[in-house]
Design a protein around this motif. Structure first.
Motif, short mmCIF file in Angstrom:
data_model
loop_
_atom_site.label_atom_id
_atom_site.label_comp_id
_atom_site.label_asym_id
_atom_site.label_seq_id
_atom_site.Cartn_x
_atom_site.Cartn_y
_atom_site.Cartn_z
N PHE A 161 0.57 -1.13 -0.24
CA PHE A 161 0.09 -0.19 0.02
C PHE A 161 1.10 1.14 -0.08
N THR A 162 2.73 0.85 0.09
CA THR A 162 3.03 2.24 0.33
C THR A 162 3.41 2.59 -1.25
N GLY A 163 3.33 1.59 -2.09
CA GLY A 163 3.94 2.11 -3.59
C GLY A 163 4.94 1.01 -3.82
N LEU A 164 5.78 0.41 -2.63
CA LEU A 164 6.90 -0.43 -2.10
C LEU A 164 7.20 -1.40 -2.39
N ASP A 165 7.54 -2.71 -3.01
CA ASP A 165 7.54 -4.18 -3.16
C ASP A 165 8.08 -4.30 -1.03
N LEU A 166 7.28 -4.14 -0.29
CA LEU A 166 7.93 -4.30 1.22
C LEU A 166 7.04 -5.58 1.85
N GLU A 167 7.69 -6.58 2.81
CA GLU A 167 6.54 -7.16 3.82
C GLU A 167 7.28 -7.85 5.16
N ILE A 168 6.43 -7.20 5.61
CA ILE A 168 7.37 -7.27 7.14
C ILE A 168 6.26 -8.75 7.65
N VAL A 169 7.42 -9.57 8.45
CA VAL A 169 7.16 -10.51 8.69
C VAL A 169 7.94 -11.12 10.25
N PRO A 170 7.77 -11.43 11.20
CA PRO A 170 8.22 -11.76 12.98
C PRO A 170 8.79 -12.36 12.59
N THR A 171 10.02 -11.99 12.90
CA THR A 171 11.58 -13.24 13.12
C THR A 171 11.90 -12.45 14.28
N PRO A 172 10.98 -13.62 15.52
CA PRO A 172 10.99 -13.50 16.99
C PRO A 172 12.74 -14.76 17.03
N GLY A 173 13.09 -14.08 18.75
CA GLY A 173 14.18 -14.69 18.95
C GLY A 173 15.54 -14.14 19.86
N HIS A 174 15.90 -12.95 18.89
CA HIS A 174 16.59 -11.75 19.47
C HIS A 174 15.73 -11.11 20.71
N SER A 175 14.75 -11.04 20.38
CA SER A 175 14.03 -9.75 21.63
C SER A 175 12.30 -11.02 21.07
N ASN A 176 11.49 -10.81 22.09
CA ASN A 176 10.22 -11.26 21.84
C ASN A 176 9.03 -11.11 20.45
N GLY A 177 9.60 -9.31 19.83
CA GLY A 177 8.73 -9.06 19.53
C GLY A 177 9.35 -8.63 17.37
#
Length: 255
Positions: A161-177
């Motif tokens: 929706f920003t016009g950029l080809d991006l996705e955020i994915v959870p990758t816990p382990g270093h911190s919970n979030g």
């Protein structure tokens, strides 16, 4: 699809890399050294900042905008991979300057709201020594200026929706979030779920949960990410991550 393959190849062969220009989609990114690695990804109309750096590095963000010839309001979103102080210390100042919306995992939000971030535990000799040093000399860098997040996430978020080809994915382990940002399906800005500062191994020197780290590495590899930009150190490839994964799966399964 063709431009994504070319972009990944360009990342592998270009050393040193300061900026990438993907001509077919007019997207680029810049690395900012702010005590940890921060990144600006953008196109002509929209910029997104990943992480806000350590204390007293606000000027480096402003300098990056000047070099890009962009005004502060070009930055529309600030994505925080996790809330250790070296990734959020300038967050309040940057938000005030840009008016950008802060995106963060819901499990991390309370730290920037309160202005007190936590220190991670050491996960190897270097990390444990560093944590001991901080505790012994009572070095307190955990305080930041409080700031309210705008968007809290608990799962993957498609940022198209920003016009950029991006996705955020959870990758816990270093911190919970902890979260990672995937660009053009091939490049991962992975925060501190991996470090690339010493040797071939990318195991983080500090963190929360070894098994969660290993699971997060599997997620990133299964998504097909080829190039990784960590919060500390230089970029590395999926081959390096896979070898580190194999090593630590064996190590932690034997413990």
């Amino acid at each position: 699809m063709k431009h994504k393959v070319l972009l990944a190849l360009f990342c592998i062969i270009s050393i040193p890399l300061i900026e990438i220009q993907a001509q077919s989609v007019n997207e680029f990114f810049r690395i900012i050294k702010m005590g940890s690695n921060s990144f600006i990804i953008g196109n002509n109309t929209t910029g997104i900042l990943i992480d806000a750096g350590s204390h007293n590095k606000f000027h480096k963000f402003k300098s990056a905008l000047e070099k890009l010839k962009k005004s502060p309001d070009w930055i529309k979103y600030i994505i925080i991979t996790h809330t250790h102080y070296d990734h959020v210390a300038n967050l309040a100042e940057i938000k005030k300057l840009t008016g950008a919306q802060i995106i963060i995992h819901k499990d991390e939000a309370r730290y920037i709201e309160s202005g007190y971030t936590c220190l991670p535990d050491g996960m190897n000799t270097i990390g444990r020594t560093g944590r001991w040093f901080v505790d012994f000399f009572n070095i307190d860098k955990t305080k930041i200026k409080p700031v309210q997040p705008d968007i809290r996430i608990n799962s993957s978020l498609d940022m198209s929706f920003t016009g950029l080809d991006l996705e955020i994915v959870p990758t816990p382990g270093h911190s919970n979030g902890s979260i990672s940002v995937i660009w053009n399906d091939t490049i991962a800005f992975c925060g501190d779920v991996a470090f690339a500062i010493i040797g071939f191994d990318v195991w983080p020197i500090t963190g929360k949960d070894p098994q969660y780290i290993l699971n997060s590495w599997k997620v990133l590899l299964n998504l097909g990410c080829k190039i990784y930009y960590p919060g500390h150190g230089k970029r590395f490839t999926d081959e390096r991550l896979q070898k580190s994964l194999d090593k630590h799966i064996d190590k932690h399964s034997s413990q």
